[in-house]
Design a protein around this motif. Structure first.
Motif, mmCIF file in Angstrom:
data_model
loop_
_atom_site.group_PDB
_atom_site.id
_atom_site.type_symbol
_atom_site.label_atom_id
_atom_site.label_comp_id
_atom_site.label_asym_id
_atom_site.label_seq_id
_atom_site.Cartn_x
_atom_site.Cartn_y
_atom_site.Cartn_z
ATOM 1 N N ILE A 1 0.717 -1.260 -0.087
ATOM 2 C CA ILE A 1 0.110 0.062 -0.088
ATOM 3 C C ILE A 1 0.905 1.239 -0.045
ATOM 4 N N PRO A 2 0.747 2.016 -1.233
ATOM 5 C CA PRO A 2 2.045 3.224 -1.245
ATOM 6 C C PRO A 2 1.710 4.210 -0.219
ATOM 7 N N SER A 3 0.400 4.396 0.164
ATOM 8 C CA SER A 3 0.040 5.401 1.247
ATOM 9 C C SER A 3 -1.421 5.381 1.319
ATOM 10 N N MET A 4 -1.867 5.637 2.625
ATOM 11 C CA MET A 4 -3.394 5.861 2.868
ATOM 12 C C MET A 4 -3.414 6.478 4.051
ATOM 13 N N GLU A 5 -4.607 7.246 4.170
ATOM 14 C CA GLU A 5 -4.922 7.945 5.333
ATOM 15 C C GLU A 5 -6.290 7.989 5.609
ATOM 16 N N PHE A 6 -6.694 7.701 6.989
ATOM 17 C CA PHE A 6 -8.198 8.018 7.478
ATOM 18 C C PHE A 6 -8.160 9.130 8.576
ATOM 19 N N GLN A 7 -9.291 9.719 8.538
ATOM 20 C CA GLN A 7 -9.508 10.740 9.583
ATOM 21 C C GLN A 7 -10.731 10.672 10.118
ATOM 22 N N ASP A 8 -10.966 10.342 11.257
ATOM 23 C CA ASP A 8 -12.292 10.009 11.655
ATOM 24 C C ASP A 8 -13.024 9.396 10.898
ATOM 25 N N THR A 9 -12.587 8.303 10.467
ATOM 26 C CA THR A 9 -13.409 7.332 9.331
ATOM 27 C C THR A 9 -13.960 6.602 9.943
ATOM 28 N N PRO A 10 -15.431 6.167 9.863
ATOM 29 C CA PRO A 10 -16.104 5.009 10.279
ATOM 30 C C PRO A 10 -15.389 3.661 10.192
#
Length: 142
Positions: free
Chosen positions: A50-59
Motif C-alpha cells: 500500500i503506497p499510502s493511505m490516510e483515515f481521518q475520523d473514518t467510520p
C-alpha cells in the motif's frame, strides 16, 4: 501496545497476570497443514504494498471497505478475477464501532489491516480464505 503488536504479528495471544506477560498459541488459528489455511491469502497480505493511505475520523466499516479497494487496486495478480481479498467483519454487540484515524506509507496490506483493526479494538485472523476481523475479547483482571 508494542508487545501486543508483536503477539499479533506472530499469531499468538497475549495473556497478562499480576507478575508476567505470557504469549501463548492462539486457539482456532489455522496452521499451514490445516485445510482452512490459505497460503495465497497470506502471501497477498505480505506482498501487496500500500503506497499510502490516510483515515481521518473514518467510520470503521468505511475504513475496511477502503482497505478492500486498496487491495484490489494494488494486487499485482495478472488475472483480474483473483485480485483483492475478502474481509469479513464480525460486528460488536451493542456498541458502535469507533471512527479511526491513521496515516501510513509504504506498508504491506496485512500490516495496514492490523493497525486499522487495532485502533478500533478489533482482532484479525484468517479463516477459509478470508480475513476475519472480530471484536477483541475483553480480558478479565485476575
Amino acid at each position: 501496545r508494542a508487545v501486543w503488536f508483536l503477539a499479533e504479528i506472530a499469531g499468538l495471544d497475549l495473556k497478562v497476570d499480576r507478575h508476567a506477560v505470557i504469549l501463548v498459541e492462539r486457539t482456532g488459528m489455522p496452521k499451514p497443514r490445516d485445510p482452512e489455511f490459505a497460503p495465497n491469502l497470506v502471501l497477498k497480505l505480505r506482498t501487496i504494498e500500500i503506497p499510502s493511505m490516510e483515515f481521518q475520523d473514518t467510520p470503521f466499516d468505511d475504513a475496511l471497505q477502503f482497505l478492500r479497494d486498496l487491495a484490489n487496486k494494488n494486487d499485482p495478480d495478472p488475472k483480474v478475477e483473483r485480485r483483492g481479498i475478502n474481509i469479513v467483519k464480525i460486528p460488536r454487540r451493542g456498541l458502535d464501532d469507533p471512527a479511526v484515524s491513521l496515516r501510513l506509507n509504504a506498508v504491506p496490506l496485512g500490516e495496514a489491516i492490523k493497525y486499522t483493526c487495532a485502533l478500533a479494538d478489533y482482532s484479525v485472523t484468517i479463516q477459509k480464505g478470508a480475513v476475519v476481523v472480530y471484536p477483541t475479547p475483553v480480558k478479565a483482571d485476575p
